[in-house]
Write a protein that holds these residues in place. Structure first.
Motif, PDB file in Angstrom:
ATOM      1  N   VAL A   1       0.841  -1.204   0.000  1.00 47.39           N
ATOM      2  CA  VAL A   1       0.000   0.000   0.000  1.00 47.39           C
ATOM      3  C   VAL A   1       0.875   1.252   0.000  1.00 47.39           C
ATOM      4  N   ALA A   2       1.934   1.232   0.779  1.00 50.82           N
ATOM      5  CA  ALA A   2       2.831   2.392   0.824  1.00 50.82           C
ATOM      6  C   ALA A   2       3.460   2.644  -0.535  1.00 50.82           C
ATOM      7  N   ASP A   3       3.936   1.574  -1.186  1.00 46.65           N
ATOM      8  CA  ASP A   3       4.503   1.722  -2.539  1.00 46.65           C
ATOM      9  C   ASP A   3       3.465   2.321  -3.489  1.00 46.65           C
ATOM     10  N   HIS A   4       2.236   1.827  -3.380  1.00 47.67           N
ATOM     11  CA  HIS A   4       1.153   2.317  -4.246  1.00 47.67           C
ATOM     12  C   HIS A   4       0.898   3.803  -4.008  1.00 47.67           C
ATOM     13  N   MET A   5       0.832   4.213  -2.758  1.00 52.83           N
ATOM     14  CA  MET A   5       0.544   5.611  -2.443  1.00 52.83           C
ATOM     15  C   MET A   5       1.641   6.522  -2.972  1.00 52.83           C
ATOM     16  N   VAL A   6       2.890   6.085  -2.839  1.00 56.09           N
ATOM     17  CA  VAL A   6       4.018   6.902  -3.316  1.00 56.09           C
ATOM     18  C   VAL A   6       4.001   6.989  -4.837  1.00 56.09           C
ATOM     19  N   GLU A   7       3.787   5.852  -5.491  1.00 54.11           N
ATOM     20  CA  GLU A   7       3.849   5.815  -6.958  1.00 54.11           C
ATOM     21  C   GLU A   7       2.659   6.522  -7.609  1.00 54.11           C
ATOM     22  N   SER A   8       1.477   6.430  -6.989  1.00 56.68           N
ATOM     23  CA  SER A   8       0.300   7.080  -7.572  1.00 56.68           C
ATOM     24  C   SER A   8       0.305   8.577  -7.325  1.00 56.68           C
ATOM     25  N   ASP A   9       0.976   8.993  -6.238  1.00 58.57           N
ATOM     26  CA  ASP A   9       1.141  10.420  -5.934  1.00 58.57           C
ATOM     27  C   ASP A   9      -0.198  11.167  -5.962  1.00 58.57           C
ATOM     28  N   GLU A  10      -1.175  10.630  -5.229  1.00 62.40           N
ATOM     29  CA  GLU A  10      -2.500  11.251  -5.168  1.00 62.40           C
ATOM     30  C   GLU A  10      -2.858  11.632  -3.737  1.00 62.40           C
ATOM     31  N   PHE A  11      -1.911  12.209  -3.048  1.00 62.41           N
ATOM     32  CA  PHE A  11      -2.117  12.555  -1.647  1.00 62.41           C
ATOM     33  C   PHE A  11      -3.220  13.604  -1.475  1.00 62.41           C
ATOM     34  N   ASP A  12      -3.434  14.424  -2.516  1.00 62.45           N
ATOM     35  CA  ASP A  12      -4.485  15.437  -2.430  1.00 62.45           C
ATOM     36  C   ASP A  12      -5.876  14.822  -2.317  1.00 62.45           C
ATOM     37  N   SER A  13      -6.023  13.561  -2.724  1.00 62.30           N
ATOM     38  CA  SER A  13      -7.333  12.907  -2.658  1.00 62.30           C
ATOM     39  C   SER A  13      -7.648  12.394  -1.255  1.00 62.30           C
ATOM     40  N   PHE A  14      -6.665  12.437  -0.358  1.00 64.15           N
ATOM     41  CA  PHE A  14      -6.870  11.990   1.020  1.00 64.15           C
ATOM     42  C   PHE A  14      -7.316  13.157   1.895  1.00 64.15           C
TER      43      PHE A  14
END
Length: 303
Positions: A233-246
């Protein structure tokens, strides 16, 4: 008067149609169409079929048309029935969900439905949606029934696979067991294994991911695959770079999960720290989340 000749089925259908259309018509006297549907429905509750009752309360919740009197009378009617076997799993789960989401607590109704489900030989007719909605409703309404949670968990654990579960249904199940304080390591490991091996994380909404992590992070003695899932999940969050959606609360839950599970992922921690500093009012995270953010930053700096 309004709706003078409407029978039970038509009242249910009218409520359902307006709820689907997000329409709550208001009259000159300030009353709404849903007020009149409730007024006409209450004396006719014995004439409603199970699906019509389920659609009725579901529609009121969906439309945001709060009517405590109707919810109380519907619950009283269902509780008074000698047998609720005529209600299909979908109808039972929708009724419970409507009461939970509308914040219409009714312990006798929840206990009646739970006792019936527990009494069944098996839950083969309950679809993933039904299973997840039932436990999610109990957790949301703060209604306890350990045997119900045990019955649902046994059904999920013994399934050949969990591919019929949608991401939000998996997250709802995990969240419900965690919220209700119903610890079930076998269930948690089964779902964690499935997500790790078979699920595309891009299909999970941020709220689903944060709920999954938070629930799994609280399980004592985390299973090896669970820890691998945290890394995935961490790899996915970093690679997708969609932190603004959280949302800030979801970021807080992610931080809480990794801190509780003691899983370190320097890249994720560094990105979350940078994102919060640049885009989030830190006061919106709460004291615990800020403490976890400091913990994550320190862990990232140590690597």
């Amino acid at each position: 008067g309004i709706l003078p000749e409407f029978k039970a089925r038509y009242l249910s259908n009218l409520a359902y149609a307006n709820a689907i259309a997000s329409s709550v018509p208001t009259f000159d006297d300030g009353s709404t169409l849903f007020d009149h549907i409730a007024e006409k429905s209450i004396p006719l509750l014995t004439e409603f079929q199970p699906q019509e009752l389920a659609n009725l309360v579901w529609s009121f919740e969906k439309a945001g048309a709060s009517n405590a009197g109707l919810f109380e009378k519907v619950a009283d009617h269902i509780v008074s029935l000698d047998n609720i076997a005529e209600f299909k799993p979908l109808e039972l789960s929708n009724i419970l969900s409507a009461y939970a989401k509308a914040d219409q607590a009714n312990p006798p109704l929840f206990q009646k439905v739970a006792n019936y489900i527990v009494s069944l030989d098996n839950l083969h007719t309950f679809r993933p949606e039904d299973l997840s909605n039932v436990v999610h409703a109990f957790a949301t309404a703060d209604e306890a029934h350990p045997r119900l949670f045990e019955k649902v968990s046994n059904r999920i654990i013994t399934l050949g696979n969990l591919k019929s579960f949608k991401p939000h249904q998996l997250s709802h199940v995990l969240w419900a067991f965690s919220k209700a304080g119903e610890s079930n390591p076998k269930l948690h490991v089964r779902i964690a294994d499935h997500i790790y091996l078979f699920c595309k994380l891009e299909l999970f909404e941020p709220s689903d991911l944060s709920a999954v992590l938070l629930a799994l992070g609280t399980v004592e003695g985390s299973h090896h695959r669970t820890r691998l899932l945290f890394q995935k999940v961490a790899d996915h969050m970093v690679e997708s770079d969609e932190f603004d959606s959280f949302e800030p609360r979801e970021i807080s839950d992610v931080l809480e999960a990794y801190a509780t599970a003691d899983v370190v992922h320097p890249r994720l921690f560094a990105r979350l720290h940078a994102h919060v500093n640049a885009h989030v009012d830190s006061t919106s995270l709460g004291e615990n989340a800020r403490r976890n953010l400091v913990w994550a930053h320190e862990k990232a700096e140590q690597v």
